[in-house]
Design a protein around this motif. Sequence first.
Motif, short mmCIF file in Angstrom:
data_model
loop_
_atom_site.label_atom_id
_atom_site.label_comp_id
_atom_site.label_asym_id
_atom_site.label_seq_id
_atom_site.Cartn_x
_atom_site.Cartn_y
_atom_site.Cartn_z
N CYS A 294 -29.48 -41.70 -13.55
CA CYS A 294 -29.37 -40.27 -13.82
C CYS A 294 -27.99 -39.91 -14.36
CB CYS A 294 -29.65 -39.48 -12.55
SG CYS A 294 -29.63 -37.68 -12.79
N HIS A 296 -26.78 -36.86 -14.35
CA HIS A 296 -26.34 -35.56 -13.83
C HIS A 296 -25.12 -35.66 -12.94
CE1 HIS A 296 -26.20 -31.60 -12.08
NE2 HIS A 296 -26.29 -32.13 -10.88
N ALA A 297 -25.14 -36.56 -11.97
CA ALA A 297 -24.08 -36.56 -10.96
C ALA A 297 -23.55 -37.97 -10.74
CB ALA A 297 -24.62 -35.99 -9.64
N GLY A 300 -19.14 -37.30 -7.75
CA GLY A 300 -18.97 -35.90 -7.39
C GLY A 300 -18.91 -34.95 -8.57
N ALA A 302 -20.67 -33.08 -12.09
CA ALA A 302 -21.96 -32.60 -12.58
C ALA A 302 -22.01 -32.76 -14.09
CB ALA A 302 -22.18 -31.14 -12.20
N SER A 305 -28.33 -31.67 -17.42
CA SER A 305 -29.31 -30.85 -16.71
C SER A 305 -30.56 -30.63 -17.57
CB SER A 305 -28.71 -29.50 -16.32
OG SER A 305 -28.33 -28.76 -17.47
N ARG A 308 -33.99 -30.18 -15.62
CA ARG A 308 -34.14 -28.89 -14.95
C ARG A 308 -34.38 -27.78 -15.96
NH1 ARG A 308 -29.03 -26.97 -11.71
NH2 ARG A 308 -28.28 -26.80 -13.86
N ASN A 317 -34.74 -30.24 -8.85
CA ASN A 317 -33.50 -29.92 -8.17
C ASN A 317 -32.43 -30.95 -8.53
OD1 ASN A 317 -34.76 -27.77 -6.66
ND2 ASN A 317 -35.70 -29.35 -5.37
N LEU A 318 -31.22 -30.47 -8.80
CA LEU A 318 -30.11 -31.35 -9.15
C LEU A 318 -29.03 -31.24 -8.08
CD1 LEU A 318 -29.82 -30.61 -12.98
CD2 LEU A 318 -30.93 -32.55 -11.89
N ASP A 319 -28.61 -32.39 -7.56
CA ASP A 319 -27.55 -32.40 -6.57
C ASP A 319 -26.72 -33.65 -6.75
OD1 ASP A 319 -29.08 -34.47 -5.49
OD2 ASP A 319 -30.05 -33.17 -4.02
N ALA A 320 -25.91 -33.98 -5.77
CA ALA A 320 -25.02 -35.13 -5.89
C ALA A 320 -25.78 -36.45 -6.03
CB ALA A 320 -24.10 -35.19 -4.66
N GLY A 321 -27.03 -36.48 -5.61
CA GLY A 321 -27.83 -37.69 -5.73
C GLY A 321 -28.58 -37.80 -7.03
#
Length: 623
Positions: A294, A296-297, A300, A302, A305, A308, A317-321
Amino acid sequence: MEAVLCTCNGRFPLDRSQLAREGGDGLPVRVWDVFCRSVSEVRGPAPDAVFLGCARGTREYRAALERAGVPAHRIVAWDLADAFYGRSGRENARVAAGAIRAATALVARAVPAKRWAVDVGPRVLVAGEGGEPVARALAGHRDVLWVAPGVQPVPGVRVHPGRIVGVEGGLGGFRVEVRDGGPADPWACVGCGACREACPRDALDRVLRLDPDRCDGCGRCEAACARVGALDLGRSPGGIEADQVVWFGGDAVERPGLFVPRTLHDVAAVVCRVVALEPGVEAWASVVERPGSCGHARAGLAGCSLCRDRCPAAAVNLDAGGAAVAHDRCTGCGGCAGACPTGALDAVPWGGGAVGAALERLGRSGVAVSLRCEHGGDAPLPGELPVGLPHLGGAGWLPAVVALGAGARRVRYLPCPVCAEAVRPGFRLARAVMERVGRGGSVLWGSAPATGAVARPWLDGGDLSWGDPVAVRAELLAPLLPETPSERPLGGPFGSVDARARGCTACGACVGVCPTGALRADSSSPEVSFVGLRCTGCGLCAAACPESVLVVEPGLAWQAGEARSRVLARADALACPACNRVFGTRQALDAVLARLGSGFPGVDPELLGLCPDCRAVEALRDA
């Protein structure tokens, strides 16, 4: 795996000796004249997988295979009648062999699906004037609420006046926006009628629709409902919660728990689908995640996207993982997978890599291909081989251009209403690529007529690197890029990275976060290099740069240089004075020392000039 072909009662000639010479990945091939009339005669153990070169009259055979334990994604059924149309027996043999090889690639690269647990309650909201048959049919199975402007009492069904304007949320947690509704909470109301009996002016009708001209605001109805608490004259129109929603003729895209029937003929199917979703049931996911690739992240930071942004149901959903799909909201259109340039999201059961490998092999047989959604895509035109997929969004742009590069005459997109908007950006990008080589008319949408010249193949006979989507697009586009740069970059999931002349220390922080290998470091020089065709424009490199000197521009410069590595920045190697090992750059050390200044009096600048191992030894000696 085996292949089954049918000549449709001899309507289409098929040179069987030519088919044997063409080969089909070594699969056993059975040729029938009237397969749909001979299904009952088929005997023997069920194969592991099967390609049906006839999609007419094979439902019984497919059902028998599935009962025998053959998974649905290992049964490929394509109607070759349109592809056979007007061809000779030798030509049809070549088409059939290409279709068999394509089906083999599709099955071999099928994406393993995963299950997710359904968490849903009994409340079903049925919306729309035509929803009464659905509400009545569900009344004995679920707690049903029918909402419509002209709603009337229905035995066994809660009713509420109002007009639906939108649906948010997902399975087990929908929120339905209602306008022009009544003052009662429809789920709390027990239907006792005490509020109506208490009203001295008959301002409430049988479905608790309030007549404002009659109501004087005395509050007697609210007092009569005090123990239930369902009536509030000051209640503002808003949302009604529901576990599942059936919006008859509504303006919404279907997803788990949200059904949008169009006609009365859909009622029975919708009722079965609603009842099938209950606590404890598991459903197949439409998308799988591969967080390791990925963009995205990372660290730490970003970045990308695209998935999304493409999702019509806010299910990504986008997060640190990285990217994660909320399967209870997912429509299954595949748009997120089609938008992802690194393969971190992939459609089930056949993602971009599987479809691309299949179309690469089909293209080499010289046919015209139709990518057709099995949920309602238009019929293909004569002379085109339809490749049926659950939805087209996951295919994106890459497989279509690969097919043309391998030799397909044209590629046509035939989406259903659900996946049309999800795949349209992929169609536009595929067409934009082909327009760069003067063959834009080889990528078609819907029933548009074929115009312009046929695309000339430019890929050699070797298979592409389908394990890495970024490598595939580099192999695909590199032969098309001219030495003379184009004035206009190609839009899409591409990017170009540059560094300002001063400030870059070649520290390699950008290389560490790049998810595609577009940025590479050479510690012996030391230098940082960049390959434009591998860049997706995620922006992680610019976010990671401690000197803030990297700039990421969207798009791909249409020139051959983007396929080659170019030096982005070069610095002076820094060797440890104690052991002579190169461990960094002089510019990076100077930048650190400049930041520290006099703010850290306890830090010895000479220690920072040592490699990590020697620095630790020297620090222990001083201690």
